[in-house]
Write a protein that holds these residues in place. Structure first.
Motif, PDB file in Angstrom:
ATOM      1  N   HIS A  87       0.871  -1.182   0.000  1.00 15.24           N
ATOM      2  CA  HIS A  87       0.000   0.000   0.000  1.00 15.24           C
ATOM      3  C   HIS A  87       0.906   1.230   0.000  1.00 15.24           C
ATOM      4  O   HIS A  87       1.695   1.421   0.927  1.00 15.24           O
ATOM      5  CB  HIS A  87      -0.908   0.009   1.234  1.00 15.24           C
ATOM      6  N   GLU A 119       1.781   3.954   3.041  1.00 18.54           N
ATOM      7  CA  GLU A 119       2.296   3.477   4.328  1.00 18.54           C
ATOM      8  C   GLU A 119       3.820   3.520   4.236  1.00 18.54           C
ATOM      9  O   GLU A 119       4.387   3.009   3.276  1.00 18.54           O
ATOM     10  CB  GLU A 119       1.799   2.045   4.590  1.00 18.54           C
ATOM     11  N   ARG A 150      -3.399   4.375  -1.269  1.00 16.51           N
ATOM     12  CA  ARG A 150      -3.408   2.993  -0.775  1.00 16.51           C
ATOM     13  C   ARG A 150      -3.390   1.993  -1.936  1.00 16.51           C
ATOM     14  O   ARG A 150      -2.686   1.000  -1.909  1.00 16.51           O
ATOM     15  CB  ARG A 150      -4.663   2.791   0.088  1.00 16.51           C
ATOM     16  N   HIS A 170       3.347  -3.760   6.821  1.00 17.60           N
ATOM     17  CA  HIS A 170       2.321  -2.736   6.569  1.00 17.60           C
ATOM     18  C   HIS A 170       2.296  -1.732   7.705  1.00 17.60           C
ATOM     19  O   HIS A 170       3.030  -1.858   8.684  1.00 17.60           O
ATOM     20  CB  HIS A 170       0.937  -3.399   6.467  1.00 17.60           C
ATOM     21  N   THR A 171       1.398  -0.735   7.578  1.00 16.69           N
ATOM     22  CA  THR A 171       0.987   0.078   8.721  1.00 16.69           C
ATOM     23  C   THR A 171      -0.537   0.149   8.668  1.00 16.69           C
ATOM     24  O   THR A 171      -1.147  -0.262   7.678  1.00 16.69           O
ATOM     25  CB  THR A 171       1.546   1.518   8.685  1.00 16.69           C
TER      26      THR A 171
HETATM   27 ZN   LIG Z   1      -1.330  -1.836   4.273  1.00 14.18          ZN
END
Ligand SMILES: [Zn+2]
Length: 385
Positions: A99, A102, A141, A190-191
């Motif tokens: 994404h 992030e 994203r 990820h975040t």
């Molecule tokens: Zn993510």
């Protein structure tokens, strides 16, 4: 839930769903491969694998081409660093930037790879710095060019959209390798994204029909030292039948790893809270866990270890959605324990009058909350697991 609670949840699951009464959960890897019409045998699909040829005892950087020899695929190639130890050993595959909005994950991966000494490493660490370059360049994203969420597109499609071709490339050129190049573990980093706050997490799928794979993922998650360890049941046959790209498809990188027979754990953290430092420490601990670095990990007990059962248990987007837009005012905090029906917060108008109350859909621990903001309808207000 503490460790004992997690064990209780597991045995409760076995009580309700003994193996012979789970006919719809076909989670066998070979069956899933046959069910998934997009899955290709890597032996026929691997096109290029520069990282497997990287010389021992050094760090190699290159751009890994995306399948399809057009200009877009060339411009959106995958930036890869591979650190290869002097001695052969396991392959650890780390991916960031699925994404594009992030960042802590990308930074943690960069700095971890920069800190590695090839002479001290056994095996190789392969880092894909940014998988969805198109979303990164657009600060979004999902990819702007095709509107697709890479983390729902596996195993991808050789002649599909850019995002589907990225998924195909990762599925085959990276996860589909064999021998010592077959990853010992995949970690999609990820975040929670720009709108959410949450506990730093190592998560994994629970495959009821594959307790060995599940246990490999559970023990890797516990080795990371991250404060939250969360396992959730996953129905691979549901993912195999879902369309590529659908948000509820379950076609995540964890599913890609499952198809490849590779254990996988994913990480989440909050922006601006030094999650990158937790990630860097966790990645080094993982290398010790897999005997790629010498030494032993200092024991760290997760603050919460939770296992959730039931179909879709891990789909965070389905949790506590906002019924209308408005000013979101949370009334609980991360790590709070709530009962079903407890107030998580309210959505207000600008006079401070409530438009909607958001109540916990289940009892558990608040692991993430939307930050205070003018929230859009359908956004997730909080995640309770
Ligand atoms: Zn993510």
């Amino acid at each position: 839930m503490n460790r004992l609670g997690a064990i209780a949840a597991r045995s409760q699951y076995e009580l309700f769903y003994p193996a012979q009464r789970r006919p719809t959960l076909a989670q066998d890897i070979e069956i899933t491969r046959q069910q998934d019409s997009w899955y290709c045998k890597p032996a026929t699909a691997i096109r290029v694998s520069t990282w497997t040829e990287a010389p021992r005892g050094q760090t190699t950087r290159y751009t890994h081409p995306i399948v399809g020899n057009d200009q877009l695929a060339r411009e959106r190639g995958l930036p890869v660093t591979v650190t290869t130890g002097a001695e052969d050993g396991p392959t650890l595959l780390l991916i960031a930037g699925e994404h594009g909005n992030e960042y802590e994950n990308i930074v943690a991966l960069q700095e971890t790879l920069q800190s590695l000494d090839p002479a001290a490493l056994k095996g190789r660490v392969v880092g894909v710095h940014c998988c969805s370059l198109d979303s990164y360049l657009n600060r979004t994203r999902v990819a702007k060019i095709d509107g697709q969420n890479l983390a729902r597109c596996y195993p991808g499609k050789a002649d599909g959209t850019l995002t589907e071709r990225v998924a195909y490339t990762l599925q085959n050129d990276f996860l589909g390798q064999s021998g010592s190049h077959k990853p010992v573990c995949l970690v999609p980093l990820h975040t929670y994204g720009p709108g959410m706050l949450g506990a730093t997490l190592s998560g994994y799928n629970i495959y009821p029909d594959d307790p060995e794979l599940t246990e490999a993922q559970r023990s890797a998650s516990l080795a990371t030292g991250l404060p939250l360890v969360w396992g959730h049941e996953f129905d691979a046959s549901h993912a195999a039948a879902a369309p590529l790209g659908d948000d509820a498809s379950g076609r995540t990188a964890l599913y890609a790893a499952f198809l490849a027979g590779v254990p996988a754990i994913y990480w989440e953290t909050t922006w601006g809270m030094r999650g990158e430092e937790e990630y860097k420490r966790g990645l080094l601990r993982l290398m010790v866990h897999f005997d790629m670095l010498a030494g032993t990990n200092e024991a760290i007990v997760a603050r919460e270890q939770i296992e959730s059962v039931g179909h879709g248990a891990g789909n965070m987007a389905s949790h506590n959605q906002a019924p209308c837009e408005g000013l979101w005012r949370p009334t609980v905090q991360i790590w709070d324990r709530v009962k079903m029906g407890d107030l998580l917060g309210e959505i207000r108008n600008l006079y401070g009058e409530p438009l909607a109350q958001i109540r916990a859909m289940r009892a558990g621990v608040v692991i993430a909350l939307s930050r205070m903001q003018y929230i859009v309808q359908g956004a997730q207000c909080g995640i309770v697991v």
